[in-house]
Design a protein around this motif. Structure first.
Motif, short mmCIF file in Angstrom:
data_model
loop_
_atom_site.label_atom_id
_atom_site.label_comp_id
_atom_site.label_asym_id
_atom_site.label_seq_id
_atom_site.Cartn_x
_atom_site.Cartn_y
_atom_site.Cartn_z
N SER A 61 0.84 -1.13 0.23
CA SER A 61 -0.19 -0.02 -0.33
C SER A 61 0.32 1.45 0.15
CB SER A 61 -1.06 0.08 1.18
OG SER A 61 -1.81 -1.15 1.31
N VAL A 62 2.01 1.04 0.32
CA VAL A 62 2.99 2.49 0.53
C VAL A 62 3.74 2.45 -0.66
CG1 VAL A 62 5.29 3.30 1.75
CG2 VAL A 62 3.24 2.42 3.59
N ALA A 63 4.17 1.51 -0.91
CA ALA A 63 4.69 1.11 -2.31
C ALA A 63 3.95 2.45 -2.97
CB ALA A 63 4.88 0.21 -2.33
N LEU A 67 4.12 5.76 -5.23
CA LEU A 67 4.40 5.82 -6.81
C LEU A 67 2.61 6.27 -7.28
CD1 LEU A 67 4.95 2.03 -8.12
CD2 LEU A 67 6.60 4.56 -8.05
N LEU A 68 1.92 6.48 -6.77
CA LEU A 68 0.79 7.44 -7.82
C LEU A 68 1.41 9.17 -6.77
CD1 LEU A 68 -2.24 5.22 -6.80
CD2 LEU A 68 -1.66 5.91 -9.09
N ASP A 71 3.86 10.62 -9.20
CA ASP A 71 2.89 11.38 -10.79
C ASP A 71 2.25 12.62 -10.22
OD1 ASP A 71 3.02 9.28 -13.69
OD2 ASP A 71 0.60 9.62 -12.61
N VAL A 72 0.99 12.17 -9.62
CA VAL A 72 0.38 13.41 -9.54
C VAL A 72 1.43 14.29 -9.10
CG1 VAL A 72 -1.16 14.30 -8.31
CG2 VAL A 72 -1.94 12.18 -8.84
N VAL A 73 2.41 14.51 -8.15
CA VAL A 73 3.65 15.50 -8.33
C VAL A 73 4.05 16.50 -9.71
CG1 VAL A 73 5.55 16.72 -7.29
CG2 VAL A 73 3.52 15.83 -5.32
N SER A 74 3.91 15.35 -10.96
CA SER A 74 5.28 15.58 -11.65
C SER A 74 4.16 15.92 -12.87
CB SER A 74 5.82 14.09 -12.29
OG SER A 74 6.58 13.47 -11.09
N MET A 82 3.91 9.05 -15.90
CA MET A 82 4.59 7.97 -15.68
C MET A 82 3.81 7.44 -17.05
SD MET A 82 5.69 6.52 -12.00
CE MET A 82 6.46 7.35 -10.91
N SER A 83 4.79 6.63 -17.90
CA SER A 83 3.89 5.98 -19.00
C SER A 83 3.52 4.84 -18.72
CB SER A 83 5.46 5.53 -20.43
OG SER A 83 6.62 4.47 -19.17
N TRP A 84 4.16 3.56 -17.61
CA TRP A 84 3.32 2.44 -17.14
C TRP A 84 1.40 3.22 -16.39
CZ3 TRP A 84 0.79 2.67 -12.52
CH2 TRP A 84 1.77 3.63 -11.49
#
Length: 225
Positions: A61-63, A67-68, A71-74, A82-84
C-alpha cells in the motif's frame, strides 16, 4: 499435532474404538486444581496477530501510494506522467469487459480480497486449544489460558505407553477429537483397549480444555516382519 513412540514388533490384529471398561490400570485422580470447573461462557479462540500478511499489505500500500503521489506531483509540475500509468489508463478505457485479461485481473483481485477478508475474520492459531476459565478464585475473571496441541499429544502419549501391554502409541490431538493408536505386544487386546480408554479419558479430562474432545482409541498387534 501428534506424538508417537515405538519398540520391538511381535504379532498382528486390531480392535476398533469403543467404550472401554475401567480396570486395574490406575486409580482415577483429582484434577490439577479443584478451582477449575466447567464455565458457562463459551470458550474464546486465540487470535493470531497476522503480522506477516499485515506487513505485506502495508508495504504494498505504501509503495503504491508513493508511486501515485510521485506521478501526481510530476503532472502538477508540468512534467509528463509515468508511461506505465498512461498505458494502464488507456488499456482500462479501451478493453471490453469480456476481455480475458480483464476477467483474469478481476478474479485475482477478488481472490486476494477474499483471502484478506478471511484472515481478518478468522482467529487462526489452530495449534492452541483454549482451556477452561477458573471459577471460584478471586481475580481470575479475565484469565484466558491455552494449551499447545503438540504438548497435549505428548502428555497423552506418555500416559498411554504406561499402560500394561502397550508397546508403542501414537496420539493425534485435534480441536474436536483425540485419536490414539496403540500396539500391544502382550495381554488380551480387549483388556489393553479397556485400560487405555480409561486412562486416556481421565487424562483428557485433566487437560482442563474448555471443549472436551471426543476420544477415539484403537489397539492392534504389531505386524510381523
Amino acid at each position: 499435532m501428534s506424538a508417537n513412540t515405538r519398540r520391538q514388533p511381535t504379532g498382528d490384529g486390531d480392535i476398533p474404538s469403543g467404550t472401554g471398561q475401567a480396570s486395574s490400570a490406575g486409580t482415577p485422580t483429582r484434577g490439577a486444581t479443584a478451582a477449575v470447573h466447567e464455565s458457562r461462557r463459551s470458550a474464546r479462540r486465540f487470535w493470531s496477530a497476522r503480522r506477516i500478511p499485515a506487513a505485506i499489505v502495508a508495504l504494498l500500500s505504501v509503495a503504491g501510494m508513493g508511486l501515485l503521489l510521485y506521478d501526481v506531483v510530476s503532472v502538477r509540475a508540468d512534467q509528463p506522467g509515468m508511461s506505465w500509468r498512461r498505458r494502464l489508463a488507456e488499456e482500462l478505457a479501451t478493453r471490453p469487459l469480456d476481455d480475458i485479461w480483464m476477467i483474469v485481473g478481476a478474479a485475482v483481485a477478488m481472490a486476494l480480497g477474499l483471502l484478506l477478508f478471511l484472515l481478518a475474520v478468522t482467529p487462526g492459531l489452530r495449534r492452541v486449544l483454549p482451556m477452561r476459565q477458573p471459577t471460584g478464585v478471586a481475580r481470575t475473571v479475565e484469565v484466558h489460558a491455552g494449551l499447545d496441541r503438540h504438548a497435549a499429544a505428548l502428555n497423552l502419549r506418555d500416559r498411554a505407553v504406561r499402560v500394561s501391554g502397550v508397546q508403542s502409541a501414537r496420539v493425534d490431538v485435534g480441536r474436536r477429537k483425540v485419536r490414539a493408536r496403540a500396539q500391544a505386544h502382550f495381554r488380551d487386546l480387549n483388556e489393553v483397549h479397556a485400560d487405555l480408554d480409561a486412562v486416556l479419558s481421565e487424562a483428557v479430562s485433566n487437560l482442563g480444555l474448555a471443549r472436551k474432545p471426543t476420544l477415539d482409541v484403537r489397539v492392534r498387534r504389531p505386524k510381523k516382519g
